[in-house]
Design a protein around this motif. Structure first.
Motif, short mmCIF file in Angstrom:
data_model
loop_
_atom_site.label_atom_id
_atom_site.label_comp_id
_atom_site.label_asym_id
_atom_site.label_seq_id
_atom_site.Cartn_x
_atom_site.Cartn_y
_atom_site.Cartn_z
N MET A 69 2.60 15.78 -15.16
CA MET A 69 2.36 16.53 -13.93
C MET A 69 3.69 16.79 -13.21
O MET A 69 4.55 15.89 -13.13
N PRO A 70 3.89 17.99 -12.67
CA PRO A 70 5.18 18.34 -12.07
C PRO A 70 5.48 17.62 -10.76
O PRO A 70 6.64 17.48 -10.39
N ARG A 71 4.44 17.16 -10.06
CA ARG A 71 4.64 16.49 -8.76
C ARG A 71 3.95 15.14 -8.77
O ARG A 71 2.99 14.92 -9.52
N PRO A 72 4.40 14.20 -7.94
CA PRO A 72 3.77 12.88 -7.92
C PRO A 72 2.34 12.93 -7.38
O PRO A 72 1.96 13.86 -6.67
N ILE A 73 1.58 11.91 -7.73
CA ILE A 73 0.25 11.68 -7.17
C ILE A 73 0.40 10.59 -6.11
O ILE A 73 0.99 9.53 -6.35
N GLY A 74 -0.11 10.83 -4.90
CA GLY A 74 -0.06 9.83 -3.84
C GLY A 74 -1.31 8.96 -3.85
O GLY A 74 -2.38 9.39 -4.28
N LEU A 75 -1.18 7.72 -3.38
CA LEU A 75 -2.33 6.84 -3.26
C LEU A 75 -3.14 7.24 -2.03
O LEU A 75 -2.60 7.32 -0.92
N ALA A 76 -4.42 7.48 -2.20
CA ALA A 76 -5.27 7.92 -1.11
C ALA A 76 -5.49 6.80 -0.10
O ALA A 76 -5.71 5.65 -0.47
N GLY A 77 -5.39 7.14 1.17
CA GLY A 77 -5.77 6.22 2.24
C GLY A 77 -4.73 5.20 2.64
O GLY A 77 -5.00 4.36 3.51
N VAL A 78 -3.55 5.22 2.02
CA VAL A 78 -2.53 4.22 2.35
C VAL A 78 -1.18 4.90 2.50
O VAL A 78 -0.97 6.03 2.05
N ARG A 79 -0.25 4.20 3.13
CA ARG A 79 1.12 4.71 3.29
C ARG A 79 2.06 3.52 3.40
O ARG A 79 1.64 2.37 3.55
N MET A 80 3.36 3.81 3.34
CA MET A 80 4.37 2.77 3.48
C MET A 80 4.48 2.35 4.95
O MET A 80 4.39 3.20 5.84
N PRO A 81 4.66 1.06 5.23
CA PRO A 81 4.88 0.63 6.62
C PRO A 81 6.24 1.11 7.13
O PRO A 81 7.20 1.21 6.36
N ILE A 82 6.31 1.43 8.42
CA ILE A 82 7.54 1.94 9.02
C ILE A 82 7.97 1.00 10.13
O ILE A 82 7.30 0.91 11.18
#
Length: 252
Positions: A69-82
């Motif tokens: 796949m040309p672009r990454p797949i993101g994990l649904a419903g989560v993100r990195m802490p900031i």
């Protein structure tokens, strides 16, 4: 027969035991119960993929039916802490990346697409095959990701929030202290073999009875030979018994 002193000791031990149990019960009651991991949803046509690269704790590059796949797949419903924006957290980008690599490198997964983010990245609910481990939940359970505030939602967002609260309550991952850095190994003094670098494994300079061989090669070489870049040093007599001399560098 019990003496007064022994009775005092027994009473003291009983009091301490009761205090310990009371404290333990209080600690347990302060930690939210971990919800059960949801079972895999019945999907008529699940998307099966292979992990090509773990880009970050929340983004993966996959290939489907042999096509990358040309672009990454993101994990649904989560993100990195900031750090600085999320309360009480620290940045865990490197820890999250290492954790995800351990979980997924070389593995196959199933994808349940959840939609695209504002930046155009497709997000999905990801499960490792064949054990069905829900990756979006597992990274939050480890305290290395937090629930997303917007974007494509996860069908088990309540479970994700529960695991985030539990990780925060016990100081795990982004809510805990940074791990101690691993101390660097002492560097050996030139010419002195050490326990980490045995003398037999140390490449020897050319001209002192050593030559170089490669794992797949059938010839031995001088250290300066272009074919010896990935080689290891062995005794010349051993090399002569099992290998042929290189015709380019002529290690005779």
């Amino acid at each position: 027969m019990q003496t007064p002193a022994s009775r005092v000791r027994i009473v003291a031990i009983a009091v301490l035991a009761l205090a310990w149990f009371a404290e333990a019960a209080g600690v347990r009651s302060a930690i939210p119960d971990a919800p059960a991991y949801p079972g895999p949803a019945e999907e008529a046509d699940p998307i099966l993929a292979e992990i090509v690269e773990v880009v970050s704790a929340t983004e993966l590059i996959v290939q489907i039916d042999g096509e990358r796949m040309p672009r990454p797949i993101g994990l649904a419903g989560v993100r990195m802490p900031i750090a600085g924006k999320d309360d009480g957290v620290r940045t865990t980008d490197a820890e999250g990346l290492a954790f995800m690599r351990l979980l997924l490198e070389g593995e196959r997964v199933s994808l349940k697409l959840a939609g695209r983010s504002a930046s155009g990245i497709m997000h999905a609910e990801v499960r490792r095959k064949p054990d069905g481990l829900p990756i979006c939940i597992e990274i939050v359970r480890a305290g290395l990701a937090v629930p997303a505030r917007n974007g494509p939602a996860h069908s088990c967002s309540d479970v994700i929030r529960a695991y985030a609260e539990r990780a925060a309550s016990i100081g795990r991952g982004t809510w805990g202290e940074a791990p101690e850095p691993i101390a660097a190994l002492p560097q050996p003094v030139a010419g002195e073999p050490t326990a980490q670098t045995p003398e037999a494994d140390t490449p020897a300079p050319a001209g002192v009875g050593f030559v170089f061989v490669t794992r797949s090669g059938k010839k031995y070489h001088r250290e300066t030979c272009r074919y010896a870049k990935s080689g290891e040093a062995i005794d010349l007599a051993k090399a002569q018994a099992s290998y042929e001399p290189c015709r380019v560098c002529k290690p005779e």
